[in-house]
Structures are given as structure tokens and as C-alpha cells.
Design an enzyme around this catalytic site. Structure first.
Site, mmCIF file in Angstrom:
data_model
loop_
_atom_site.group_PDB
_atom_site.id
_atom_site.type_symbol
_atom_site.label_atom_id
_atom_site.label_comp_id
_atom_site.label_asym_id
_atom_site.label_seq_id
_atom_site.Cartn_x
_atom_site.Cartn_y
_atom_site.Cartn_z
ATOM 1 N N ASN A 7 0.855 -1.192 0.000
ATOM 2 C CA ASN A 7 0.000 0.000 0.000
ATOM 3 C C ASN A 7 0.894 1.246 0.000
ATOM 4 O O ASN A 7 1.698 1.430 0.916
ATOM 5 C CB ASN A 7 -0.898 -0.049 1.247
ATOM 6 C CG ASN A 7 -1.846 1.121 1.314
ATOM 7 O OD1 ASN A 7 -1.440 2.252 1.069
ATOM 8 N ND2 ASN A 7 -3.091 0.874 1.650
ATOM 9 N N HIS A 10 0.984 6.141 1.888
ATOM 10 C CA HIS A 10 1.759 7.040 2.743
ATOM 11 C C HIS A 10 2.893 7.745 2.018
ATOM 12 O O HIS A 10 3.413 8.741 2.506
ATOM 13 C CB HIS A 10 2.228 6.316 3.990
ATOM 14 C CG HIS A 10 1.067 5.989 4.881
ATOM 15 N ND1 HIS A 10 0.153 6.953 5.270
ATOM 16 C CD2 HIS A 10 0.628 4.830 5.398
ATOM 17 C CE1 HIS A 10 -0.780 6.387 6.005
ATOM 18 N NE2 HIS A 10 -0.519 5.105 6.092
ATOM 19 N N HIS A 43 -5.532 3.816 -1.988
ATOM 20 C CA HIS A 43 -6.867 4.157 -1.495
ATOM 21 C C HIS A 43 -7.224 5.563 -1.970
ATOM 22 O O HIS A 43 -6.604 6.536 -1.541
ATOM 23 C CB HIS A 43 -6.828 4.094 0.040
ATOM 24 C CG HIS A 43 -8.151 4.317 0.705
ATOM 25 N ND1 HIS A 43 -8.315 4.221 2.066
ATOM 26 C CD2 HIS A 43 -9.388 4.627 0.215
ATOM 27 C CE1 HIS A 43 -9.570 4.454 2.385
ATOM 28 N NE2 HIS A 43 -10.246 4.711 1.282
ATOM 29 N N ARG A 45 -9.364 8.159 -1.347
ATOM 30 C CA ARG A 45 -10.340 8.577 -0.327
ATOM 31 C C ARG A 45 -11.195 9.704 -0.869
ATOM 32 O O ARG A 45 -10.761 10.505 -1.700
ATOM 33 C CB ARG A 45 -9.607 9.055 0.937
ATOM 34 C CG ARG A 45 -8.860 7.949 1.672
ATOM 35 C CD ARG A 45 -8.311 8.491 2.984
ATOM 36 N NE ARG A 45 -9.380 8.859 3.877
ATOM 37 C CZ ARG A 45 -9.753 8.133 4.943
ATOM 38 N NH1 ARG A 45 -9.113 7.028 5.258
ATOM 39 N NH2 ARG A 45 -10.746 8.529 5.694
ATOM 40 N N ARG A 49 -7.015 12.887 0.718
ATOM 41 C CA ARG A 49 -5.947 13.355 1.609
ATOM 42 C C ARG A 49 -4.570 12.836 1.205
ATOM 43 O O ARG A 49 -3.570 13.431 1.568
ATOM 44 C CB ARG A 49 -6.240 12.990 3.058
ATOM 45 C CG ARG A 49 -6.113 11.530 3.365
ATOM 46 C CD ARG A 49 -6.209 11.258 4.842
ATOM 47 N NE ARG A 49 -7.533 11.540 5.361
ATOM 48 C CZ ARG A 49 -8.010 11.012 6.491
ATOM 49 N NH1 ARG A 49 -7.252 10.220 7.206
ATOM 50 N NH2 ARG A 49 -9.220 11.280 6.908
ATOM 51 N N GLU A 70 -8.546 0.694 -3.337
ATOM 52 C CA GLU A 70 -9.347 0.704 -2.109
ATOM 53 C C GLU A 70 -10.287 1.895 -2.185
ATOM 54 O O GLU A 70 -9.864 3.003 -2.525
ATOM 55 C CB GLU A 70 -8.348 0.851 -0.949
ATOM 56 C CG GLU A 70 -8.867 0.497 0.396
ATOM 57 C CD GLU A 70 -7.772 0.640 1.453
ATOM 58 O OE1 GLU A 70 -6.590 0.338 1.172
ATOM 59 O OE2 GLU A 70 -8.109 1.075 2.556
ATOM 60 N N THR A 101 -8.173 3.917 8.115
ATOM 61 C CA THR A 101 -9.390 3.101 8.154
ATOM 62 C C THR A 101 -9.489 2.441 9.530
ATOM 63 O O THR A 101 -8.583 1.738 9.947
ATOM 64 C CB THR A 101 -9.339 2.026 7.046
ATOM 65 O OG1 THR A 101 -8.926 2.653 5.836
ATOM 66 C CG2 THR A 101 -10.687 1.379 6.850
ATOM 67 N N GLU A 151 -10.937 -9.181 3.164
ATOM 68 C CA GLU A 151 -9.674 -8.787 3.797
ATOM 69 C C GLU A 151 -9.971 -8.588 5.280
ATOM 70 O O GLU A 151 -10.743 -7.705 5.659
ATOM 71 C CB GLU A 151 -9.126 -7.499 3.183
ATOM 72 C CG GLU A 151 -7.835 -7.066 3.895
ATOM 73 C CD GLU A 151 -7.089 -5.948 3.184
ATOM 74 O OE1 GLU A 151 -6.921 -6.032 1.949
ATOM 75 O OE2 GLU A 151 -6.682 -5.004 3.870
ATOM 76 N N HIS A 190 -3.676 -4.306 7.757
ATOM 77 C CA HIS A 190 -3.787 -3.155 8.653
ATOM 78 C C HIS A 190 -2.928 -3.359 9.890
ATOM 79 O O HIS A 190 -3.139 -4.304 10.645
ATOM 80 C CB HIS A 190 -5.233 -2.862 9.088
ATOM 81 C CG HIS A 190 -5.459 -1.386 9.254
ATOM 82 N ND1 HIS A 190 -4.993 -0.688 10.329
ATOM 83 C CD2 HIS A 190 -6.050 -0.472 8.443
ATOM 84 C CE1 HIS A 190 -5.301 0.579 10.196
ATOM 85 N NE2 HIS A 190 -5.937 0.751 9.050
HETATM 86 N N1 PXP Z 1 -5.931 -2.696 4.299
HETATM 87 C C1 PXP Z 1 -6.799 -1.650 4.389
HETATM 88 C C2 PXP Z 1 -8.218 -1.905 4.055
HETATM 89 C C3 PXP Z 1 -6.359 -0.368 4.756
HETATM 90 O O1 PXP Z 1 -7.237 0.649 4.828
HETATM 91 C C4 PXP Z 1 -4.990 -0.174 5.026
HETATM 92 C C5 PXP Z 1 -4.500 1.189 5.390
HETATM 93 O O2 PXP Z 1 -4.648 2.059 4.324
HETATM 94 C C6 PXP Z 1 -4.137 -1.271 4.926
HETATM 95 C C7 PXP Z 1 -4.632 -2.528 4.583
HETATM 96 C C8 PXP Z 1 -2.681 -1.148 5.218
HETATM 97 O O3 PXP Z 1 -2.542 -0.822 6.556
HETATM 98 P P1 PXP Z 1 -1.146 -0.338 7.111
HETATM 99 O O4 PXP Z 1 -0.833 0.944 6.414
HETATM 100 O O5 PXP Z 1 -1.376 -0.184 8.576
HETATM 101 O O6 PXP Z 1 -0.165 -1.415 6.769
#
Ligand code: PXP
Length: 240
Positions: A7, A10, A43, A45, A49, A70, A101, A151, A190
Site C-alpha cells: 500500500n 503514505h 486508497h 479517499r 488526503r 481501495e 481506516t 480482507e 492493517h
Molecule cells: N488494508 C486496508 C483496508 C487499509 O485501509 C490499510 C491502510 O490504508 C491497509 C490494509 C494497510 O494498513 P497499514 O498501512 O497499517 O499497513
């Protein structure tokens, strides 16, 4: 082999902190692929953001592994998903106040709205996944909607202290078993990091993990390709 979805939100978060052009999540995605990512997750959003519309367009043109978009069940982002056609659409709940999330979808209460989004995505041959808490009833409700994957939300497991980590893992195991019995692919994500990922990767039937914050944090120190390769090596050791 456990599939690793990286992901890259960030990377965009850092860019948006200055509203400039760097660091670019498109470059990060390419480096993540070089490090062994099986998929790139991003994602879009509603509040934009981190990932911007431009990122989605460019990622769809440049990513050569699976794309996993996402999104919330909201008209504007759903319209974008239907147009750009990612390999996977991962439906999540969204609230503007949250830092990230915060919980899974309530598939039992919001089944109608979620089912409508799933139908539209399926019409476009987009694979669908629902982000749900590790709750057997939520997973069973997801199965009834005919999604391709669930998931499981690993946030509570990741935050659990010594006294509750085993029971959180049990919840993931039970919910995962329902997903596998129902014929859905089992994904999780997550809060997973280089330390806590192993027991989740070893859960029966686990197919894919989506990891962002820990990998991007590590990438600040050692670079994106190496950060992904380190996670790839850990998952390879966990594969059955
Ligand atoms: N899965 C989902 C549905 C998420 O919203 C996120 C965070 O954007 C992640 C996985 C990845 O989480 P993390 O950034 O804490 O590894």
C-alpha cells in the site's frame, strides 16, 4: 507463496504534506514491484488526503502487477473505479475524522448498499474484496454477497498487548476459516509490520497481505525496493 500487496498511500501522504510533486507514489510503486510486490494497493479517499486522481490514472498505466483500488461505496470514487478498471476493488468504510481506516465494513447492516456497489464492479469484471472485522458473522454475510475475497482487519491484533494477542489471533483464525469454507480468497491487512506479520501469514488459507505503513516507514531508512524485499523474505519463510 503468500502474496504481498504494498500500500503506497503514505508516500502520497508525505507529498501532500507539502502539496508538491515528491515523493511520487508512481515511482514508489515501480520500486515496490522491483522489491517483489505482487500487487500495489492505493486508497482513493473521498477527501483525497493522500492519493489523488492523477495518481490513480498513472498507476493504472504503469503498474505491471495486480492493482488493488481501495474505495468507499461512494458514487464519485465508484465511478472512477468503474472507468479505470483495477484488477481488484477493495471496499472499505470511510469517515472523514479517522486517521486511517478504523474498522471493517458492517456487511450485515449495510448489505444493500454494498451489494449494489459489488454488482456494478462485477459488471465491469473487477474482482471484489470486502474489508471486514475478524467476525464470523460479518464474513458469512460477505460470502452471501458473492465477493471474491474478504480482507480481515488485523488492526486490533496489531494493537493487542500480551494479554490479548492470542485471542485476537484466534478471532482471525475463526473468521479466516469461514472465508475459506465459503470459497472466498482470504486476505488480511492493517497494522502489520516486520515483527507481527508472521502469525498472520501462517494462518490456514491465508493468500494475501496488504501492508503499507510499516513498509513505507522502513523505506524512509533503506529505500522502497529493499523495504519490500525484506518483507518478501519474511513472507517466503512463512509460506506453507
Ligand atoms: N488494508 C486496508 C483496508 C487499509 O485501509 C490499510 C491502510 O490504508 C491497509 C490494509 C494497510 O494498513 P497499514 O498501512 O497499517 O499497513
Amino acid at each position: 507463496m503468500i502474496e504481498l500487496g504494498v500500500n503506497i498511500d503514505h508516500v502520497a501522504t508525505v507529498r501532500q504534506a507539502r502539496r508538491t510533486h515528491e515523493p511520487d507514489p508512481i515511482v514508489a510503486a515501480a520500486l515496490a514491484e522491483q522489491g517483489g510486490a505482487d500487487g500495489i494497493t492505493f486508497h482513493l479517499r473521498e477527501d483525497r488526503r493522500h492519493i489523488q486522481d492523477r495518481d490513480v490514472e498513472l498507476l493504472m498505466q504503469t503498474v505491471t502487477v495486480k492493482t488493488n483500488l481501495e474505495l468507499a461505496c461512494a458514487d464519485d470514487v465508484l465511478a472512477i473505479a468503474l472507468r479505470v478498471k483495477p484488477d481488484w476493488a477493495l471496499l472499505v468504510p470511510e469517515s472523514r475524522e479517522e486517521v486511517t481506516t478504523e474498522g471493517g465494513l458492517n456487511v450485515i447492516a449495510d448489505g444493500g448498499r454494498i451489494a449494489a456497489a459489488i454488482d456494478r464492479l462485477k459488471e465491469r469484471d473487477i474482482l471484489t474484496s470486502l474489508f471486514v472485522d475478524p467476525d464470523v458473522d460479518q464474513v458469512a454475510a460477505a460470502a452471501k454477497l458473492g465477493v471474491d475475497a474478504v480482507e480481515l482487519h488485523t488492526g486490533p491484533y496489531a494493537l493487542a498487548g500480551h494479554h490479548s494477542v492470542a485471542s485476537e489471533l484466534d478471532r482471525l483464525r475463526s473468521a479466516g476459516a469461514v472465508a475459506v469454507e465459503s470459497g472466498m480468497r482470504l486476505h488480511a491487512g492493517h497494522g502489520l509490520n516486520y515483527i507481527n506479520v508472521r502469525p498472520v501469514a501462517k494462518l490456514p488459507g491465508m493468500i494475501e497481505l496488504n501492508i503499507g505503513h510499516a513498509i513505507v516507514s522502513r523505506a524512509v531508512m533503506v529505500g522502497m525496493k529493499e523495504a519490500v524485499a525484506e518483507m518478501r523474505r519474511i513472507l517466503d519463510l512463512c509460506s506453507p
